[in-house]
Each structure stands twice: as C-alpha cells, then as structure tokens.
Motif scaffolding. Structure first.
Motif, PDB file in Angstrom:
ATOM      1  N   ASP A 183      -0.028   0.112   9.234  1.00 11.47           N
ATOM      2  CA  ASP A 183      -0.152   1.274  10.115  1.00 11.47           C
ATOM      3  C   ASP A 183      -0.067   2.598   9.375  1.00 11.47           C
ATOM      4  N   CYS A 184       0.730   2.656   8.299  1.00  9.65           N
ATOM      5  CA  CYS A 184       1.044   3.920   7.619  1.00  9.65           C
ATOM      6  C   CYS A 184       0.929   3.748   6.107  1.00  9.65           C
ATOM      7  N   ILE A 185       0.914   4.878   5.418  1.00  4.99           N
ATOM      8  CA  ILE A 185       0.841   4.908   3.960  1.00  4.99           C
ATOM      9  C   ILE A 185       2.182   5.369   3.402  1.00  4.99           C
ATOM     10  N   MET A 201      -3.472  10.910  -4.288  1.00  2.04           N
ATOM     11  CA  MET A 201      -4.116   9.640  -3.971  1.00  2.04           C
ATOM     12  C   MET A 201      -3.616   9.084  -2.643  1.00  2.04           C
ATOM     13  N   LEU A 202      -2.312   9.136  -2.412  1.00  2.00           N
ATOM     14  CA  LEU A 202      -1.743   8.622  -1.158  1.00  2.00           C
ATOM     15  C   LEU A 202      -2.259   9.405   0.041  1.00  2.00           C
ATOM     16  N   LEU A 203      -2.320  10.729  -0.092  1.00  2.00           N
ATOM     17  CA  LEU A 203      -2.824  11.557   1.006  1.00  2.00           C
ATOM     18  C   LEU A 203      -4.320  11.347   1.222  1.00  2.00           C
ATOM     19  N   GLU A 207      -5.834  10.205   4.749  1.00  3.42           N
ATOM     20  CA  GLU A 207      -6.860  10.994   5.445  1.00  3.42           C
ATOM     21  C   GLU A 207      -8.093  10.154   5.744  1.00  3.42           C
ATOM     22  N   ARG A 208      -8.502   9.357   4.775  1.00  2.69           N
ATOM     23  CA  ARG A 208      -9.720   8.561   4.949  1.00  2.69           C
ATOM     24  C   ARG A 208      -9.584   7.562   6.093  1.00  2.69           C
ATOM     25  N   HIS A 209      -8.364   7.045   6.278  1.00  2.00           N
ATOM     26  CA  HIS A 209      -8.149   6.018   7.304  1.00  2.00           C
ATOM     27  C   HIS A 209      -7.370   6.539   8.508  1.00  2.00           C
ATOM     28  N   ASP A 210      -7.153   7.853   8.569  1.00  2.00           N
ATOM     29  CA  ASP A 210      -6.439   8.467   9.694  1.00  2.00           C
ATOM     30  C   ASP A 210      -5.074   7.818   9.898  1.00  2.00           C
ATOM     31  N   ARG A 238      -4.175  20.516   3.657  1.00  2.00           N
ATOM     32  CA  ARG A 238      -5.054  19.520   4.280  1.00  2.00           C
ATOM     33  C   ARG A 238      -4.976  19.533   5.806  1.00  2.00           C
ATOM     34  N   GLY A 239      -4.067  20.337   6.367  1.00  3.44           N
ATOM     35  CA  GLY A 239      -3.916  20.360   7.813  1.00  3.44           C
ATOM     36  C   GLY A 239      -3.366  19.062   8.368  1.00  3.44           C
TER      37      GLY A 239
END
Length: 419
Positions: A183-185, A201-203, A207-210, A238-239
């Motif tokens: 679910d989360c990174i 990289m983590l962000l 972002e790519r996978h919301d 990145r907002g």
C-alpha cells in the motif's frame, strides 16, 4: 445517514473532553456503520446490547509496526542494544526465514493488538536481499485474512540492505512489492550511500504509483544527520503534502532550538507528518552516553504546538529493536506522555496521537471516528473517561470492528434482545 439498522448499543458513555462522559446509545447499520449517536435512541425491530455503562471510544490506530519482526527476540538477540546491533541481528536471522513463519508470528501479534483495542495498523514489511518479497507477501496475505477484524496497511520497507545496494535494484524491489499488493512506500535513507538520491528514488516510485510515503529518517542523535529537512523540501516541491511521514526524526532533539524551529515550521507548511516511536527510541538511542542519557525522541510537544500532525506508535514488539511490548497502544500513549514531557492536556494529546491523528495521516477519512457515517470500529471499556483510560488503562475491553464484536467479554453475548 441511510442504511438498514441492525444493532443498537445501549447504555454506553461517550467521552466529553478527557475528564467527563455522557450517556449515549449507538445505532449501527447492516454495513457496520454508525447511523446515529445519541442518548435514548428508540429503534424497533433491531437487536440490542446493553454495554453496562462502559465508555465507548474509537478504536486505536497503530500507524507504525513491524509485524514481520515481532516475537523474534529469543532467536535474534541484540547483543549491544544499539540500532545497528538490532539491524544486524535481524538481518542474520532473516536469511533462514520463510513466509509461513513470518505470517504465523504476525497473525499472533495482530490477535493481541486487536484484543487491546487496535482497529488499524500500518506495518512496515522488510524488503531486502535477505527476504526479498517474503515479508511483503506475508503481510498482504494477512491483510486479506484479517479484513473482518482490522484495517491493515502494508508498507514496502526498503531496508538498509536494499539501501546499500544498487539504487536501480532497490527501485526494482519496490516495483515488485507494489505489484504484490503493498500500500505504501518506506525506506531508511540515512543508511543509504547517498541519502539524497535514495529519498528522491522513494518519492519518485510513490508518485508514479500514487502511494503514500512513510520513511524511517534521522533515527540517530547525531545533529549532523538531518535528512528530514530534505524530505520536507522535496514534499513541498512535489506537492505531496498530506502523503508523507517522517518516522523517528530523533536527531531534531540534538540541534539548537532555533534550528529545530525552522525545521518544524517547514514541516508544518509542507504538510509532512511525524510518527514518534518512544519504545524504540528510549531503548536504542543514547547507548554511548554515561551521564545525562538522552531520551532519544524527537521534539514532540513543539511539533504539536506548531500544528505538525504527530502520531505515536508501537514500532516493534519483543524483538531486537524493542525487547518488550504488549500490543497495547494505551501503554504507548503513557510512555509518550512521560518520555516527551507532555504537560498541558497530556492525556488528551496522547489519546489523539493513537486515534484521530494517525487515522488522518493514514487517510482513513470519514470511515474513521466517533460520528454518524463512520464504521463502528470501537473500544468499549470499563473506564470513567478518556483521561483515566489513558492514565491507567482498562482491563475490561471489548472491541468492535465494522459493527461486530471481535474481542472482549461482549463477544460472549450471543443472544441479544429486541430494543
């Protein structure tokens, strides 16, 4: 609210601040949502349960656990009591772990947490070269298996083992974890060769996978270890406000007040939340000190005053990182009051740190809380008020998940009577 009424909880007590309570009934729908919360509700042709004047509160939210590590202390002892000692101990032990072993221990821990009143857990599942996807897969399986008892979120936790490797390989592990259902990174940028690139990289993956991001960051008392500031800066750029958490942030306690204030104000502006982990920080930090040993926590009270969302959580339970723990978030709330020197509205603040605030951080939204429309994820306990509940706990706790009792003495009520 609309919905077919199914159950009426009668003769409960609703919190009024931290020092009071008031009579309350709760009407619950067939979907497990609260339709009405008021004294003296009249509902015909629904079943009812008299809760005997017990206090009714929202379920507790443990937004930082490591279910894949719990109850491994005997097999992976921490010889020197440090953070790196704990990491190395579990890394060596994990080389022989199979998914079935992880799942069995995690499920037993989850059972204990549910019985203590926890209605939601965010668990960090190791993602590294020793375990690869075993922990993530086990936690995703546990999530599916436990839907009727608890809300479980799985963080793909790219550990120091992944961080020390090639960045592209760590990214590939995260992509595989997301495909497996994470679910989360998560991750540990301080232990990466290049923390800045690792955070990026983590962000990027998030972002790519919301996905939301929850990082172990600045888990040290070294005032020079200040990657939380970069995380805040990138969140703002990145907002991603409202989707990023910095867990631990211990090094903020080691810098000047002015420097800390700048970091805290920036976090509040960027919408970055913080999770403090008093059990781990009290045990692991400051081992090298012999006089005036620090408590190891971040600046909890100052963050709360500045409007930063701050939760408190269990972290680890009886493993190399924390050798004790009962799965009781009320215990963690008490430790937070003591270790963080909370003063004004201490029990109220601590209670919000295990209920409303982590629910907000985990974006549970309108599904959570003590209000009409939310799921009936409740703790029904013999306590006079929230202040007493936090300060001393309650031996008698019954736990409801989505309108069904899943733990405690009220589970034994098999025959309800019409209202």
């Amino acid at each position: 609210m609309t919905g077919q009424p199914r159950l009426l909880l009668r003769n409960g007590m609703s919190p009024v601040g931290t020092g009071g309570s008031a009579p309350i009934d709760i009407l619950i729908s067939a979907e497990g949502r609260m339709l009405d919360i008021a004294p003296g509700i009249c509902a015909s042709e629904v079943m009812s349960i008299d809760v005997g004047g017990r206090l009714v509160t929202p379920g507790f939210v443990d937004m930082h656990q490591h279910l894949d590590k719990s109850f491994t202390l005997a097999d992976a002892p921490n010889r020197d009591g440090t953070l790196m000692g704990a990491i190395e101990a579990f890394r060596a032990y994990s080389k022989g772990l199979e998914k079935e072993n992880i799942l069995k221990r995690a499920e037993a821990t989850l059972d204990t947490c549910v019985a203590m009143g926890t209605s939601a857990i965010r668990t960090h599942a190791n993602l590294d070269y020793e375990l690869e996807l075993k922990s993530v897969e086990a936690m995703c399986e546990l999530r599916a298996k436990s839907r009727g008892r608890i809300h479980l979120e799985v963080v793909a936790f790219a550990t120091s083992s992944a961080a020390r490797g090639d960045l592209a390989v760590a990214r590939e592990l995260l992509e595989r974890a997301i495909a497996a259902g994470a679910d989360c990174i998560g991750g540990t940028p301080n232990l990466a060769p290049d923390p800045r690139n690792y955070i990026d990289m983590l962000l990027d993956v998030a972002e790519r996978h919301d996905r939301c991001v929850d990082l172990h960051i600045d888990e040290t008392l070294d005032p020079g270890a200040r990657w939380f500031d970069y995380l805040v800066e990138q969140t703002m750029r990145r907002g991603m406000g409202g989707r990023v958490v910095g867990s631990h942030v211990s090094s903020l306690s080691a810098v000047s007040d002015d420097e800390a204030r700048r970091s805290i104000d920036a976090a509040a502006k960027a919408g970055v939340a913080v999770c403090t982990l008093p059990a781990a920080n009290l045990f692991l930090q400051g081992r090298d000190r012999r006089q005036l040993v620090p408590r190891g926590l971040t600046r909890v009270a100052e963050m709360l005053d500045a409007g930063v969302p701050v939760a408190t959580a269990s972290d680890n339970i009886q493993d190399a990182f924390v050798p004790v723990g009962s799965g009781d978030l009320l215990e963690i709330a008490r430790w937070t009051i003591l270790a963080a020197h909370l003063m004004e509205d201490a029990t109220g603040r601590a209670f919000r740190m295990i209920t409303d605030t982590p629910a907000q951080i985990m974006r549970l939204g309108a599904d959570y809380g003590f209000r009409a429309g939310a799921f009936a994820d409740l703790v029904v306990s013999r306590s006079e008020n929230v202040g007493r509940l936090v300060a001393g706990g309650a031996a008698d706790r019954s736990v409801m998940h989505r309108g069904e009792f899943v733990a405690g003495p009220l589970c034994a009520i098999h025959t309800a009577v019409p209202a």
